[in-house]
Enzyme design. Structure first.
Site, PDB file in Angstrom:
ATOM      1  N   TYR A  12     -15.056 -15.259  -4.150  1.00  0.00           N
ATOM      2  CA  TYR A  12     -15.852 -16.462  -4.393  1.00  0.00           C
ATOM      3  C   TYR A  12     -16.540 -16.946  -3.126  1.00  0.00           C
ATOM      4  O   TYR A  12     -15.964 -16.917  -2.044  1.00  0.00           O
ATOM      5  CB  TYR A  12     -14.946 -17.599  -4.886  1.00  0.00           C
ATOM      6  CG  TYR A  12     -14.493 -17.467  -6.304  1.00  0.00           C
ATOM      7  CD1 TYR A  12     -15.412 -17.403  -7.358  1.00  0.00           C
ATOM      8  CD2 TYR A  12     -13.139 -17.436  -6.598  1.00  0.00           C
ATOM      9  CE1 TYR A  12     -14.973 -17.303  -8.671  1.00  0.00           C
ATOM     10  CE2 TYR A  12     -12.687 -17.344  -7.906  1.00  0.00           C
ATOM     11  CZ  TYR A  12     -13.618 -17.277  -8.934  1.00  0.00           C
ATOM     12  OH  TYR A  12     -13.181 -17.181 -10.219  1.00  0.00           O
TER      13      TYR A  12
ATOM     14  N   ARG B 213      12.265 -43.786   2.711  1.00  0.00           N
ATOM     15  CA  ARG B 213      12.048 -43.117   1.435  1.00  0.00           C
ATOM     16  C   ARG B 213      13.066 -43.770   0.509  1.00  0.00           C
ATOM     17  O   ARG B 213      12.906 -44.923   0.128  1.00  0.00           O
ATOM     18  CB  ARG B 213      12.225 -41.601   1.593  1.00  0.00           C
ATOM     19  CG  ARG B 213      11.771 -40.808   0.397  1.00  0.00           C
ATOM     20  CD  ARG B 213      11.807 -39.297   0.624  1.00  0.00           C
ATOM     21  NE  ARG B 213      13.115 -38.779   0.990  1.00  0.00           N
ATOM     22  CZ  ARG B 213      13.401 -37.481   1.107  1.00  0.00           C
ATOM     23  NH1 ARG B 213      12.462 -36.578   0.876  1.00  0.00           N
ATOM     24  NH2 ARG B 213      14.602 -37.067   1.434  1.00  0.00           N
TER      25      ARG B 213
ATOM     26  N   LYS C  63      18.607 -28.154  -4.840  1.00  0.00           N
ATOM     27  CA  LYS C  63      17.558 -28.795  -5.650  1.00  0.00           C
ATOM     28  C   LYS C  63      16.366 -27.840  -5.833  1.00  0.00           C
ATOM     29  O   LYS C  63      16.265 -26.831  -5.118  1.00  0.00           O
ATOM     30  CB  LYS C  63      17.118 -30.095  -4.972  1.00  0.00           C
ATOM     31  CG  LYS C  63      16.552 -29.899  -3.578  1.00  0.00           C
ATOM     32  CD  LYS C  63      16.463 -31.228  -2.827  1.00  0.00           C
ATOM     33  CE  LYS C  63      15.826 -31.023  -1.466  1.00  0.00           C
ATOM     34  NZ  LYS C  63      15.901 -32.241  -0.635  1.00  0.00           N
TER      35      LYS C  63
ATOM     36  N   MET D 226      -7.150 -17.653  -8.572  1.00  0.00           N
ATOM     37  CA  MET D 226      -6.021 -18.162  -9.357  1.00  0.00           C
ATOM     38  C   MET D 226      -4.951 -17.098  -9.590  1.00  0.00           C
ATOM     39  O   MET D 226      -3.759 -17.351  -9.432  1.00  0.00           O
ATOM     40  CB  MET D 226      -6.502 -18.718 -10.696  1.00  0.00           C
ATOM     41  CG  MET D 226      -5.389 -19.394 -11.494  1.00  0.00           C
ATOM     42  SD  MET D 226      -5.932 -20.049 -13.079  1.00  0.00           S
ATOM     43  CE  MET D 226      -6.989 -21.396 -12.586  1.00  0.00           C
TER      44      MET D 226
END
Ligand SMILES: *Cc1c(COP(=O)(O)O)cnc(C)c1O
Length: 386
Positions: free
Chosen positions: A266, A144, A47, A325
Site C-alpha cells: 500500500y 490507577r 492475566k 491486515m
C-alpha cells in the site's frame, strides 16, 4: 495418539500463524524470579490469557512448578484458572462488582478491593455472607487503581468495620519499576512501608517483575512477576536474563521476484533499488503483527526506523513495505535462491527475533506484542531443555 490429537497437530503444521509456547522455559523463568525474590513468596500473574500464552496450560504448568498465588485481571479468568490450579490462591485484580459475588465464592477467588465503592460493597457482602478473604490495593502514587493511602490507614483504626473483614494481603504497584534510577521507586517504597506496618500481621506485596530487580527492600512477603516469566524484558537498559517462551511464526504463501524500480504494498511506501525476491506471509496486523513494524510510512515509530525483521534458517529478513491486515511482505533477496519456498514459516518473534526487539520496531513493548496475537493463531506447547 487419538485422532483428535492428530487433527490438532495437522492444524499446527499448516496454520497460517502459529505460536509455540515453551513451558520448560516458562517454569525456569518462574523459578528464576522466585530465586531473585529472596525470602518472599513468588506469585504468577496470568492475566490476559497468561500474556497470550494460554491461561490453561501456562497456569497448570506454573501450579505444578509450585506457584500457589496467582493474579488474574477478571473473574472470568479466575474461574478458568481454578480448574488448573486447584489449591492455589487466586487474586482478581479488577475487584468485585455487585452480581459477581457468587462466582467469587463458588470458585474460591479472592477479590482485590481497590476503591471506596468496592470497599463499601464488600462490607455489605460480608454482612450477608460472613467470613471471606480479600486483598486491599493501596495507591502509592501510580494513580490507577487503589484506595487512597489515608483511607487505607484509617480503615485499620475503624472500629465500625465488620469483624468478618479479613484482608489476607495489602498490595501496591510501582509506576517506574522498569527504571531503577527513578526516585519514584523510593517514594513509593516509603509510602508502602507505612501501609505495611499499619497492617501488621497481614502479608504485603509491592512489586511486579521489574521491581523484583530493585532488591530485597522491595520484596515484602509476596512478589508478582508477569512479563519476566513469559520471557519479556522487565527493566529498561538491562540485558534480559530470561529465556524466551513464545515463538510466533507465519507461513509463506508465495515467493515472488520483483524488478528494481518497482514498489511494494500500500501507498508504494517502499521502492525497490535492486531486483528482489519477496516472501509474502499470512500474518498481518489483525494477528498482532503491528502495522507500525512496516518498513516505511509509519511516522510514530522512532526506535527502529527501518522497521521489523523476521527470521528464516539463519537469516534475518526485513519487512518490505507496509504490513497489511492479513499479510506481511519480507525481503528475502539475500537468502540463497530457493532456500525459502511457499509453505515455509518465517519467525516473527521468538528465540532469534526477541519479542522486545520486534516490539521496539513497532514502537511498543513486549507486553503488547505478546497479548496482541488475536484469534487466528494455532498454539502448540513444548518443553525444551535449555
Ligand atoms: C500486570 C500486573 C503485574 C505483573 O506485571 P509485570 O510487569 O508483567 O511483571 C503485577 N501487579 C499488578 C497489579 C499488575 O497489574
Amino acid at each position: 495418539m487419538t485422532d483428535f490429537d492428530d487433527d490438532l497437530s495437522n492444524d499446527f503444521d499448516s496454520a497460517p500463524v502459529r505460536l509455540t509456547v515453551d513451558l520448560a522455559a516458562l517454569v525456569d523463568n518462574w523459578h528464576d524470579m522466585a530465586r531473585r525474590s529472596g525470602k518472599a513468596r513468588t506469585a504468577a500473574v496470568v492475566k490476559a490469557d497468561a500474556y497470550g500464552m494460554g491461561i490453561e496450560d501456562a497456569g497448570e504448568a506454573l501450579f505444578l512448578a509450585g506457584a500457589r498465588d496467582f493474579f488474574v485481571a477478571t473473574v472470568d479468568e479466575g474461574v478458568t484458572l481454578r480448574l488448573y490450579a486447584p489449591e492455589a490462591r487466586i487474586f482478581v485484580l479488577a475487584g468485585i462488582w455487585p452480581g459477581t459475588e457468587r462466582r467469587f465464592f463458588e470458585n474460591d477467588l479472592v477479590p482485590v478491593i481497590s476503591s471506596e465503592e468496592q470497599l463499601a460493597f464488600w462490607m455489605a457482602v460480608l454482612a450477608d455472607y460472613g467470613d471471606y478473604p480479600c486483598a486491599l490495593h493501596v495507591d502509592t502514587g501510580f494513580n490507577r487503581l487503589g484506595l487512597h493511602i489515608d483511607e487505607a490507614l484509617a480503615l485499620v483504626e475503624d472500629v465500625s468495620r465488620p469483624a468478618s473483614f479479613a484482608p489476607v494481603l495489602v498490595m501496591s504497584h510501582l509506576a517506574c519499576g522498569d527504571d531503577p534510577a527513578s526516585p519514584m521507586n523510593r517514594q513509593q517504597l516509603e509510602s508502602f512501608r507505612k501501609v505495611s506496618r499499619a497492617y501488621e500481621g497481614i502479608e504485603s506485596s509491592l512489586v511486579a517483575s521489574a521491581g523484583i530487580f530493585l532488591g530485597d527492600d522491595y520484596h515484602f512477603d509476596l512478589t508478582r512477576p508477569g512479563i519476566s516469566i513469559y520471557g519479556g524484558e522487565a527493566v529498561n537498559g538491562m540485558v534480559n536474563p530470561m529465556r524466551p517462551v513464545a515463538t510466533a511464526e507465519a507461513r509463506v504463501i508465495q515467493v515472488r521476484t520483483v524488478s528494481a524500480g518497482e514498489s511494494v504494498s500500500y501507498g508504494r511506501a517502499l521502492r525497490l533499488t535492486r531486483d528482489s525476491r519477496l516472501a509474502i506471509v499470512s500474518a498481518g496486523y489483525a494477528d498482532g503483527y503491528m502495522r507500525s513494524q512496516s518498513s516505511g510510512g509509519v511516522p510514530l515509530r522512532q526506535a527502529v526506523p527501518q522497521g521489523g525483521q523476521g527470521f528464516f534458517e539463519g537469516y534475518k529478513v526485513p519487512v518490505a513495505g507496509r504490513i497489511t491486515m492479513d499479510l506481511t511482505i519480507f525481503d528475502v533477496t539475500d537468502l540463497p535462491e530457493n532456500l525459502i519456498r511457499a509453505g515455509d514459516y518465517i519467525e516473527l518473534f521468538g528465540k532469534n527475533i526477541l519479542v522486545d526487539d520486534a516490539a521496539r520496531a513497532a514502537g511498543t513493548i513486549g507486553y503488547e506484542m505478546l497479548t496482541s496475537m488475536g484469534l487466528r493463531h494455532e498454539r502448540k506447547y513444548v518443553a525444551e531443555d535449555e
